[in-house]
Design a protein around this motif. Structure first.
Motif, short mmCIF file in Angstrom:
data_model
loop_
_atom_site.label_atom_id
_atom_site.label_comp_id
_atom_site.label_asym_id
_atom_site.label_seq_id
_atom_site.Cartn_x
_atom_site.Cartn_y
_atom_site.Cartn_z
N ILE A 20 0.84 -1.17 0.18
CA ILE A 20 0.09 -0.21 -0.16
C ILE A 20 0.55 1.04 0.16
O ILE A 20 0.81 2.03 -0.43
CB ILE A 20 -0.86 0.26 1.32
CG1 ILE A 20 -1.93 -1.17 1.36
CG2 ILE A 20 -1.68 1.08 1.55
CD1 ILE A 20 -3.36 -1.12 0.06
N GLU A 21 1.59 1.28 0.60
CA GLU A 21 2.65 1.93 0.98
C GLU A 21 3.31 2.72 -0.44
O GLU A 21 3.62 3.89 -0.65
CB GLU A 21 3.57 2.17 2.02
CG GLU A 21 3.38 2.40 3.37
CD GLU A 21 2.47 3.90 3.44
OE1 GLU A 21 3.11 4.94 3.01
OE2 GLU A 21 1.23 4.04 3.88
N ARG A 22 4.09 1.89 -0.88
CA ARG A 22 4.48 1.57 -2.25
C ARG A 22 4.04 1.90 -3.72
O ARG A 22 3.73 3.56 -3.74
CB ARG A 22 5.29 0.39 -2.77
CG ARG A 22 5.86 0.02 -4.17
CD ARG A 22 6.97 -0.80 -4.19
NE ARG A 22 5.65 -1.84 -4.85
CZ ARG A 22 5.27 -3.03 -4.39
NH1 ARG A 22 5.31 -3.02 -3.22
NH2 ARG A 22 3.98 -3.33 -4.53
N ILE A 31 -4.58 1.41 -8.42
CA ILE A 31 -4.85 0.38 -7.44
C ILE A 31 -4.92 0.20 -6.34
O ILE A 31 -5.90 -0.96 -5.92
CB ILE A 31 -3.25 0.23 -7.57
CG1 ILE A 31 -2.69 -0.23 -9.00
CG2 ILE A 31 -3.08 -1.47 -6.99
CD1 ILE A 31 -0.79 -0.59 -8.89
N LEU A 32 -5.10 1.42 -5.56
CA LEU A 32 -5.10 1.77 -4.76
C LEU A 32 -7.14 1.18 -4.49
O LEU A 32 -7.81 0.70 -3.53
CB LEU A 32 -4.85 3.22 -3.80
CG LEU A 32 -3.58 3.00 -3.78
CD1 LEU A 32 -3.04 4.41 -3.45
CD2 LEU A 32 -3.44 1.48 -2.48
N HIS A 33 -7.51 2.10 -5.55
CA HIS A 33 -9.56 2.57 -5.87
C HIS A 33 -10.06 0.90 -6.13
O HIS A 33 -10.85 0.40 -5.12
CB HIS A 33 -9.45 2.92 -6.60
CG HIS A 33 -11.15 3.23 -6.83
ND1 HIS A 33 -11.56 4.13 -6.46
CD2 HIS A 33 -11.20 2.45 -8.23
CE1 HIS A 33 -13.21 3.93 -6.49
NE2 HIS A 33 -12.73 3.39 -8.10
N ILE A 34 -9.08 -0.10 -6.58
CA ILE A 34 -9.85 -1.08 -6.69
C ILE A 34 -9.63 -1.85 -5.33
O ILE A 34 -10.45 -2.26 -4.99
CB ILE A 34 -8.95 -1.82 -7.77
CG1 ILE A 34 -9.09 -1.19 -9.22
CG2 ILE A 34 -9.13 -3.26 -7.76
CD1 ILE A 34 -8.52 -1.69 -10.41
N ILE A 35 -8.10 -1.65 -4.60
CA ILE A 35 -8.19 -2.57 -3.98
C ILE A 35 -9.19 -1.60 -2.32
O ILE A 35 -9.93 -2.96 -1.82
CB ILE A 35 -6.62 -1.83 -2.89
CG1 ILE A 35 -5.71 -3.05 -3.72
CG2 ILE A 35 -6.62 -2.96 -1.79
CD1 ILE A 35 -5.96 -3.72 -4.35
N GLU A 36 -9.36 -0.69 -2.68
CA GLU A 36 -10.46 0.43 -1.64
C GLU A 36 -11.88 -0.13 -1.72
O GLU A 36 -12.49 -0.69 -0.91
CB GLU A 36 -10.28 1.25 -1.72
CG GLU A 36 -10.97 2.15 -0.11
CD GLU A 36 -10.20 3.71 -0.40
OE1 GLU A 36 -11.67 4.43 -0.24
OE2 GLU A 36 -9.66 3.79 -0.90
N TYR A 74 1.75 -5.93 -13.71
CA TYR A 74 3.48 -6.46 -13.33
C TYR A 74 4.43 -6.19 -12.44
O TYR A 74 5.10 -6.80 -11.56
CB TYR A 74 3.86 -7.05 -14.56
CG TYR A 74 4.61 -8.03 -14.03
CD1 TYR A 74 4.63 -9.52 -14.24
CD2 TYR A 74 6.64 -8.83 -14.54
CE1 TYR A 74 5.14 -10.82 -13.56
CE2 TYR A 74 7.15 -9.15 -13.79
CZ TYR A 74 7.04 -10.49 -13.97
OH TYR A 74 7.55 -11.53 -13.61
N GLY A 75 5.32 -5.18 -12.91
CA GLY A 75 6.47 -4.00 -12.36
C GLY A 75 5.87 -3.76 -11.12
O GLY A 75 6.98 -3.13 -10.52
N THR A 76 4.43 -3.75 -10.70
CA THR A 76 4.73 -2.71 -8.85
C THR A 76 3.29 -4.35 -8.81
O THR A 76 3.24 -3.53 -7.69
CB THR A 76 3.94 -2.02 -8.80
OG1 THR A 76 4.43 -0.82 -7.48
CG2 THR A 76 2.92 -1.79 -9.45
#
Ligand code: SF4
Length: 99
Positions: A20-22, A31-36, A74-76
């Motif tokens: 999450i921090e990265r 990405i953060l939006h999808i995770i949330e 993939y890269g992150t």
């Protein structure tokens, strides 16, 4: 082999605080939006969304790309994905090879 099996598993995709921090440092709001939005939580032996109880089928970042699966981040990708070794799990088609 890009078969997608480990990424489709309920067990393989979870993120840690370091991921999450990265993503915050990388400004990966996508990405953060999808995770949330997923808000994946364990319900017995599978994941559901805490938001609406929807059964979650595998990783939301897995894409079908004309015959092979592709990781769209993939890269992150999360640490757990970087550390996964093909053949190390019974869900993997390579598990019994070499025994
Ligand atoms: S982030 Fe990428 S490598 Fe990890 S489970 Fe999802 S699709 Fe697979």
């Amino acid at each position: 082999m890009r078969c997608g099996k480990c990424c489709l598993s309920n067990l393989s995709f979870y993120v840690k605080d370091a991921d999450i921090e990265r993503w915050k440092l990388q400004n990966r709001e996508d990405i953060l939006h999808i995770i949330e939005n997923c808000q994946a939580v364990w319900a017995g032996d599978h994941f559901v969304s805490a938001r609406d109880g929807t059964f979650l089928h595998g990783c939301p970042f897995l894409e079908w790309d004309g015959g092979i699966y592709n990781c769209s981040i993939y890269g992150t990708r999360p640490r757990v994905c970087r550390d996964y070794r093909p053949g190390s799990s019974k869900i993997c088609s390579q598990y019994y090879k070499g025994l």
